[in-house]
Design an enzyme around this catalytic site. Structure first.
Site, PDB file in Angstrom:
ATOM      1  CB  ALA B  49     -84.176  17.829   2.757  1.00 28.60           C
ATOM      2  CG  HIS B  52     -77.237  10.959   2.587  1.00 28.05           C
ATOM      3  ND1 HIS B  52     -76.908  11.468   3.815  1.00 28.05           N
ATOM      4  CD2 HIS B  52     -78.539  10.579   2.666  1.00 28.05           C
ATOM      5  CE1 HIS B  52     -77.984  11.398   4.602  1.00 28.05           C
ATOM      6  NE2 HIS B  52     -78.977  10.873   3.927  1.00 28.05           N
ATOM      7  CB  VAL B 175    -102.018  -0.329  -8.581  1.00 19.70           C
ATOM      8  CG1 VAL B 175    -102.007  -1.758  -9.114  1.00 19.70           C
ATOM      9  CG2 VAL B 175    -101.628   0.671  -9.659  1.00 19.70           C
ATOM     10  NE  ARG B 313     -85.486   6.904   8.954  1.00 19.67           N
ATOM     11  CZ  ARG B 313     -85.937   7.304  10.129  1.00 19.67           C
ATOM     12  NH1 ARG B 313     -87.028   6.743  10.648  1.00 19.67           N
ATOM     13  NH2 ARG B 313     -85.331   8.258  10.793  1.00 19.67           N
ATOM     14  CB  ILE B 337     -85.919   3.124  -1.955  1.00 19.03           C
ATOM     15  CG1 ILE B 337     -86.071   2.222  -3.167  1.00 19.03           C
ATOM     16  CG2 ILE B 337     -84.983   4.289  -2.237  1.00 19.03           C
ATOM     17  CD1 ILE B 337     -84.802   1.540  -3.628  1.00 19.03           C
ATOM     18  CB  SER B 339     -82.949   6.300   5.455  1.00 20.08           C
ATOM     19  OG  SER B 339     -81.926   5.353   5.546  1.00 20.08           O
TER      20      SER B 339
HETATM   21  C1  LIG Z   1     -87.424  10.711   8.306  1.00 23.78           C
HETATM   22  C2  LIG Z   1     -86.775  10.421   6.987  1.00 23.78           C
HETATM   23  C3  LIG Z   1     -85.573  11.037   6.669  1.00 23.78           C
HETATM   24  C4  LIG Z   1     -84.967  10.787   5.446  1.00 23.78           C
HETATM   25  N1  LIG Z   1     -83.852  11.481   5.114  1.00 23.78           N
HETATM   26  C5  LIG Z   1     -83.297  11.327   3.887  1.00 23.78           C
HETATM   27  C6  LIG Z   1     -82.188  12.112   3.495  1.00 23.78           C
HETATM   28  O1  LIG Z   1     -81.736  12.981   4.261  1.00 23.78           O
HETATM   29  N2  LIG Z   1     -81.620  11.908   2.287  1.00 23.78           N
HETATM   30  C7  LIG Z   1     -82.103  10.957   1.432  1.00 23.78           C
HETATM   31  O2  LIG Z   1     -81.538  10.791   0.358  1.00 23.78           O
HETATM   32  N3  LIG Z   1     -83.194  10.230   1.760  1.00 23.78           N
HETATM   33  C8  LIG Z   1     -83.799  10.398   2.959  1.00 23.78           C
HETATM   34  N4  LIG Z   1     -84.900   9.669   3.299  1.00 23.78           N
HETATM   35  C9  LIG Z   1     -85.389   8.665   2.383  1.00 23.78           C
HETATM   36  C10 LIG Z   1     -86.174   9.209   1.212  1.00 23.78           C
HETATM   37  O3  LIG Z   1     -87.108  10.181   1.644  1.00 23.78           O
HETATM   38  C11 LIG Z   1     -86.888   8.066   0.537  1.00 23.78           C
HETATM   39  O4  LIG Z   1     -85.978   7.030   0.290  1.00 23.78           O
HETATM   40  C12 LIG Z   1     -87.499   8.483  -0.775  1.00 23.78           C
HETATM   41  O5  LIG Z   1     -88.341   9.583  -0.607  1.00 23.78           O
HETATM   42  C13 LIG Z   1     -88.265   7.316  -1.349  1.00 23.78           C
HETATM   43  O6  LIG Z   1     -88.907   7.724  -2.527  1.00 23.78           O
HETATM   44  P1  LIG Z   1     -89.923   6.747  -3.206  1.00 23.78           P
HETATM   45  O7  LIG Z   1     -90.282   7.346  -4.503  1.00 23.78           O
HETATM   46  O8  LIG Z   1     -89.363   5.386  -3.213  1.00 23.78           O
HETATM   47  O9  LIG Z   1     -91.152   6.655  -2.211  1.00 23.78           O
HETATM   48  P2  LIG Z   1     -92.403   7.621  -1.996  1.00 23.78           P
HETATM   49  O10 LIG Z   1     -92.032   9.017  -2.061  1.00 23.78           O
HETATM   50  O11 LIG Z   1     -93.098   7.145  -0.785  1.00 23.78           O
HETATM   51  O12 LIG Z   1     -93.294   7.337  -3.260  1.00 23.78           O
HETATM   52  C14 LIG Z   1     -94.043   6.159  -3.395  1.00 23.78           C
HETATM   53  C15 LIG Z   1     -95.349   6.513  -4.029  1.00 23.78           C
HETATM   54  O13 LIG Z   1     -96.032   5.329  -4.369  1.00 23.78           O
HETATM   55  C16 LIG Z   1     -97.408   5.552  -4.225  1.00 23.78           C
HETATM   56  N5  LIG Z   1     -98.078   4.267  -4.085  1.00 23.78           N
HETATM   57  C17 LIG Z   1     -97.922   3.359  -3.090  1.00 23.78           C
HETATM   58  N6  LIG Z   1     -98.719   2.308  -3.305  1.00 23.78           N
HETATM   59  C18 LIG Z   1     -99.396   2.542  -4.462  1.00 23.78           C
HETATM   60  C19 LIG Z   1    -100.378   1.829  -5.198  1.00 23.78           C
HETATM   61  N7  LIG Z   1    -100.806   0.628  -4.818  1.00 23.78           N
HETATM   62  N8  LIG Z   1    -100.874   2.398  -6.323  1.00 23.78           N
HETATM   63  C20 LIG Z   1    -100.439   3.609  -6.742  1.00 23.78           C
HETATM   64  N9  LIG Z   1     -99.508   4.325  -6.075  1.00 23.78           N
HETATM   65  C21 LIG Z   1     -99.003   3.793  -4.954  1.00 23.78           C
HETATM   66  C22 LIG Z   1     -97.495   6.404  -2.996  1.00 23.78           C
HETATM   67  O14 LIG Z   1     -98.697   7.167  -3.023  1.00 23.78           O
HETATM   68  C23 LIG Z   1     -96.268   7.280  -3.106  1.00 23.78           C
HETATM   69  O15 LIG Z   1     -96.543   8.543  -3.663  1.00 23.78           O
HETATM   70  C24 LIG Z   1     -85.543   9.882   4.529  1.00 23.78           C
HETATM   71  C25 LIG Z   1     -86.751   9.270   4.852  1.00 23.78           C
HETATM   72  C26 LIG Z   1     -87.384   9.558   6.049  1.00 23.78           C
HETATM   73  C27 LIG Z   1     -88.699   8.945   6.339  1.00 23.78           C
END
Ligand SMILES: Cc1cc2nc3c(=O)[nH]c(=O)nc-3n(C[C@H](O)[C@H](O)[C@H](O)COP(=O)(O)OP(=O)(O)OC[C@H]3O[C@@H](n4cnc5c(N)ncnc54)[C@H](O)[C@@H]3O)c2cc1C
Ligand SMILES: Cc1cc2nc3c(=O)[nH]c(=O)nc-3n(C[C@H](O)[C@H](O)[C@H](O)COP(=O)(O)OP(=O)(O)OC[C@H]3O[C@@H](n4cnc5c(N)ncnc54)[C@H](O)[C@@H]3O)c2cc1C
Lengths: 419, 472
Positions: B49, B52, B175, B313, B337, B339
């Site tokens: 959280a 950055h 999906v 991640r 995408i 960290s």
């Molecule tokens: C330990 C850790 C620390 C981090 N610290 C930071 C930080 O300090 N600052 C920062 O900016 N970022 C940080 N990040 C990174 C950040 O959390 C992620 O980059 C961000 O949350 C990614 O968002 P997203 O929407 O791509 O993925 P997600 O939040 O994972 O969303 C993807 C969604 O797709 C859905 N999905 C997947 N496959 C399917 C399917 N086949 N059909 C339908 N739905 C599907 C999943 O259910 C999920 O809800 C960190 C990550 C981690 C793990």
């Protein structure tokens, strides 16, 4: 007085926490002072932990009865009210606004309470899973005893069918009782100690009654199951061997920590042993006019002892309200291994003896007939053999007569055992 | 479902929600799908959280640009919607001569990334800012704009805003296959098929799998687990800044950070897994963190641990964000995408809008867009309902505290069920209110909160309370 939307109340004494200790203090104080005694509790019903601890075993040393937790809680509430104390529930004390002024949130609004004396009676809680650093899956079905009993006794909720209980002290059997009532069998109790920590009076019939095995010298090393709990991994502390025990409910009992947030927020001196405020025989903290009682001071003793603290502090508060201050001479008491803590931690020889003429200690080891030794500046000042055991998981009581030879002008008194 | 949407976005994490929201600002019908029963239930719910600045990104990459832009876009959006942010600043601490030597290089890198406000400071300055830091710090680099934010509210605000703009939110839709019908794609999903002219894949940990459904084979996601310890609020006064390690080839390393809820984080670990759903914690991981913490800030370890968690991640074999549009297939991949996606989410959405426009999707701005939502405040730096005398006077439910440790009121719980995206589970309620997230973990409030979940927040608020007797 209402300023803006904040109501200001000005009782003589405000008591934070309506558990056995707070309610007993209120009952003793209300008839004896000019002005109000106001008890605040964040729960919607007063009574503290006994409200949801629905089994007999309460009131022994303070009411000379043997009653259930809820009945005991109701009785304490009635007594405090009959004595003229005011109890305000749904009132969460959130912060200090002065040395003896606190603020609370209630459905009737924000409240500021300006009192001449404050008694902290906020109790203790069990450490939950994260605080115990138990790794593994984020499973549903992991509780502390408090959570479990709230669920079963107050909300009539459901738990699983097979439970593992961590701990084998008094509260652990209380959890097992609750589980049984909820239709859940306790298949295993684990304890890191070499023997069950509760009175054998309880644990032997308990074992037969519950058909429960107590695995000594073990600990839970992993939680398994997503999203529902399926099993836990148990480690034998002596061999390091691990095995998996199937269960759908895990109850983490004991491992107490005082609810000391308000103490720390005030900057009141703390004891690293109890994790509660430092108090003297009269249960004064180091902030003038602020007192503390109950499991906030000794995590954790039975409710009757908490209640007796309440009665004990009442006299100290009366003295404070009459302008009397503490006798200056004092020595610090320090618990040496195997003791984890001693309460009270400050002894004033010229003051009234501690409640029930007892020092309370917590032992990490089982000792059948311990010989207590008090040392001051390296010199033995007292020795006493006691004819009851010191055991992990319950308070060990030492008569304050051992303090008779303590020199008020010398350094801290170390309390240990001679082997 | 008979309708064909102009765009379907797969994944309602921060990235997918931001994209759906952005595209719904044009004359387009948009669907937002997620396999889970709530938005923000993937990686977006469990990270460190931090908002950055992007000072340490690899210069010249898409990630560097989007993190830098995202910082400003999300800061503004947070202001508008009430997402709690605290601009605490960070201090990167060097513990060895080698790390000390690396500071000037990091400073230059920050400048290449468009961030010129870092400064190298000596040990006295480090300890002046962080008196509780462990012994042995040799110097540091200040990053005054590095900030902390609420990731849960960010995700929920973006998704709520999207729904407010007319996006159709389809939860419980995993999906599993896709069918190309020439002018549209049918997404075969567990809870019912969805048809759309364009598809955006923002499936996080599942993005490579979805990508293969579209006939590509470009990258593989490796779930890289990060475990964290959350320390008690009583530790918060010790940590007024984000304390960063000098990054190494193995990642960003273990940090200590305040949270907007008033706690302190220690973590994360970095460990490659195979199971993309394993968000459990491990004995090794927790031990490693305690070891690190003991060196970084021994005083912190004397405090109680309130929570432990792990996030995954979406690491990949590709060195940068992998965001590409396939005009022929009317499909966009938003992959890798790793960290930084919390920070970059809104900037990624802007970038994706540009890509689809270039690929031929007409983007006609909509008139009369609704205002963005004003989110309930979960942050300690802003007034919370329990502190708000006027609000309690107007509605006693805000004076009825149900979760004592986190001071969550019955009014806030009730409000979530009346919101556009109500919680489906206890976890969803926790993310929306903080209920049960505190030090007792349910000892006092667990049963009460569960009851409120079952009654959808309607039970305890209706009680009558006698007025207080004032002035006594
Ligand atoms: C330990 C850790 C620390 C981090 N610290 C930071 C930080 O300090 N600052 C920062 O900016 N970022 C940080 N990040 C990174 C950040 O959390 C992620 O980059 C961000 O949350 C990614 O968002 P997203 O929407 O791509 O993925 P997600 O939040 O994972 O969303 C993807 C969604 O797709 C859905 N999905 C997947 N496959 C399917 C399917 N086949 N059909 C339908 N739905 C599907 C999943 O259910 C999920 O809800 C960190 C990550 C981690 C793990
Ligand atoms: C499962 C279990 C079984 C037990 N069985 C027995 C038994 O059989 N016999 C026995 O004698 N003892 C038993 N005990 C121990 C007994 O319950 C305690 O010793 C006793 O309740 C301690 O009283 P107390 O007043 O110190 O604290 P508590 O009873 O814990 O009361 C503290 C009160 O303070 C309130 N409070 C805390 N913070 C605030 C705040 N900020 N604002 C407002 N209010 C606040 C709380 O809501 C609570 O009501 C048991 C305990 C447990 C957990």
């Amino acid at each position: 007085m209402t300023s803006g939307d904040i109501t200001t109340l000005t009782p003589a004494v405000v008591i934070i926490g309506a558990g056995p200790s707070g309610l007993s203090a209120a009952r003793e104080l209300a008839p004896r002072i000019n002005g109000d005694v106001l008890v605040l509790d964040r729960e919607s019903t007063a009574g503290g932990i006994p409200r949801h601890s629905d089994h007999p075993g309460y009131g022994i040393r303070d009411m000379w009865r043997f009653m259930s937790g809820p009945a005991y809680a109701r009785r304490l509430v009635r007594q405090a009210e009959a004595a003229g104390a005011k109890i305000l529930t749904n009132a969460t004390v959130t912060n200090w606004a002065g040395d003896r002024t606190i603020e609370a949130t209630t459905p009737q609004g924000r409240v500021r309470v300006e009192a001449r004396a404050v008694i902290l009676a906020t109790g203790a809680r069990e450490r939950p899973r994260p605080a115990r650093l138990i790794p593994g899956d984020r499973a549903h079905g992991v509780y502390t005893t408090g959570h479990l009993q709230n669920l079963v006794h107050l909300q009539h909720g459901k738990v699983g069918k097979r439970a593992v209980v961590v701990g084998a002290e008094l509260v652990s059997w209380s959890a097992a009782l609750t589980l049984r009532e909820a239709g859940c069998r306790t298949v295993l109790m684990t304890t890191e100690y070499p023997r069950p920590d509760s009175y054998s009076l309880f644990s032997i019939p308990g074992r037969i009654l519950f058909r429960t095995r107590v695995a000594t010298r073990t600990r839970v090393t992993r939680v398994i199951g997503r999203p529902e709990l399926r099993a836990v991994e148990i480690e034998d502390l002596d061999t390091g061997a691990r095995r998996v025990v199937e269960c759908d409910t895990l109850v983490l009992t004991g491992d107490w920590i005082p609810d000391h947030e308000l103490v720390r927020a005030a900057g009141i001196a703390m004891d690293p042993g109890t994790n509660g405020p430092l108090v003297d025989n009269a249960l004064r903290t180091d902030r003038p006019g602020v007192f503390a009682v109950g499991n906030l001071l000794h995590p954790v003793d039975t409710a009757d002892i908490a209640a007796i603290d309440g009665a004990h502090v009442a006299r100290s508060v009366l003295a404070w309200l009459r302008g009397r201050s503490a006798p200056a001479e004092q020595v610090r008491l320090i618990a040496d291994a195997p003791f984890r803590w001693v309460a009270p931690e400050i002894f004033r020889p010229k003051d009234r003896a501690p409640a029930r003429h007892r020092l309370l200690l917590w032992s990490d080891r089982y000792i059948p007939f311990p010989r207590i030794v008090l040392r001051q500046e390296g010199r033995v000042v007292a020795r006493k053999r006691l004819w009851w055991p010191a055991a992990p998981g319950r308070v060990f009581r030492v008569p304050t007569s051992v303090l008779a030879a303590v020199r008020p002008d010398a350094g801290p008194v170390h309390i240990g055992v001679e082997t | 479902m008979n309708t064909t949407f102009d765009v379907a976005v797969i994944g309602a994490g921060i990235v997918g929600s931001a994209i759906a929201r952005k595209l719904a600002g044009y004359e387009l019908s948009v669907a937002l799908l997620d396999a889970r029963n709530d938005v923000g239930d993937g990686t977006s719910k469990a990270n460190t959280a931090i908002l950055h600045t992007g000072f340490d990104a690899k210069p010249g990459t898409l990630e560097s640009r989007l993190v830098g832009e995202g910082y400003h876009l999300l800061s503004e959006y947070a202001e508008l919607t009430g997402i709690p942010v605290e601009h605490t600043g960070a201090l990167l601490v060097a513990w060895t001569a080698e790390e000390l030597d690396a500071l000037p290089g990091l400073r230059r890198k920050a400048e290449q990334n468009g961030y010129g406000k870092t400064e190298i400071v000596g040990p006295e300055e480090v300890y002046r800012h962080l008196p509780h830091l462990g012994e042995g710090a040799l110097g540091g680099l200040t990053v005054p704009d590095e900030s902390i934010i609420c990731t849960w509210t960010t995700n929920l605000a973006l998704a709520t805003d999207a729904v407010g703009r007319g996006v159709t939110l389809l939860l419980n839709r995993a999906v599993t296959s896709v069918e190309d019908l020439g002018d549209r794609t049918v997404l075969r999903a567990s809870g019912g098929d969805v048809s759309a002219r364009w598809v955006v894949n923002a499936a996080g940990l599942g993005a490579d799998v979805v990508d293969r459904l579209f006939g590509h084979d470009r990258f593989t996601v490796t779930p890289r687990r990060g475990e964290l310890l959350v320390y008690d609020k009583l530790a918060r006064p010790m940590v007024n800044k984000i304390i960063l390690p000098v990054p190494s080839s193995r990642g960003k390393g273990v940090l200590i950070s305040p949270t907007v809820y008033g706690n302190v984080l220690l973590g994360p670990t970095a460990e490659d897994l195979v199971d993309r759903t394993d968000t459990g914690t491990s004995e090794k991981g927790l031990e490693f963190l305690l070891g690190k913490g003991e060196k970084l800030m021994p005083d912190l370890l004397r405090e109680e641990v309130t929570a432990t968690y792990a996030g995954l991640r979406a690491a990949s074999d590709h060195p940068d964000y992998l965001i590409e549009a396939d005009a022929g297939r009317r499909y966009v991949l938003v992959g890798g995408i790793r960290s930084t996606g919390l920070t970059a989410g809104i900037a990624i959405a802007e970038h994706v809008a540009g890509l689809v426009r270039d690929a031929g999707l007409a983007l006609v701005p909509r008139e009369n867009l609704p205002e963005p939502p004003r989110m309930p405040n979960l942050g300690e730096a802003f007034t919370r309902p329990y502190q708000d005398a006027a609000r309690i006077a107007a509605d006693p439910a805000y004076g009825k505290v149900v979760c004592f440790c986190e001071r969550v009121t019955a009014g806030e719980v009730r409000d979530t069920f009346r919101s556009p995206i109500p919680p489906a589970t206890l976890e969803g309620l926790r993310r929306r209110t903080r209920a049960m997230n505190g030090r007792c973990q349910g000892f006092f409030c667990g049963a009460e909160v569960k009851k409120l979940l079952e009654s959808r927040g309607e039970s305890t608020c209706e009680q009558r309370h006698a007025p207080l007797e004032a002035g006594r």
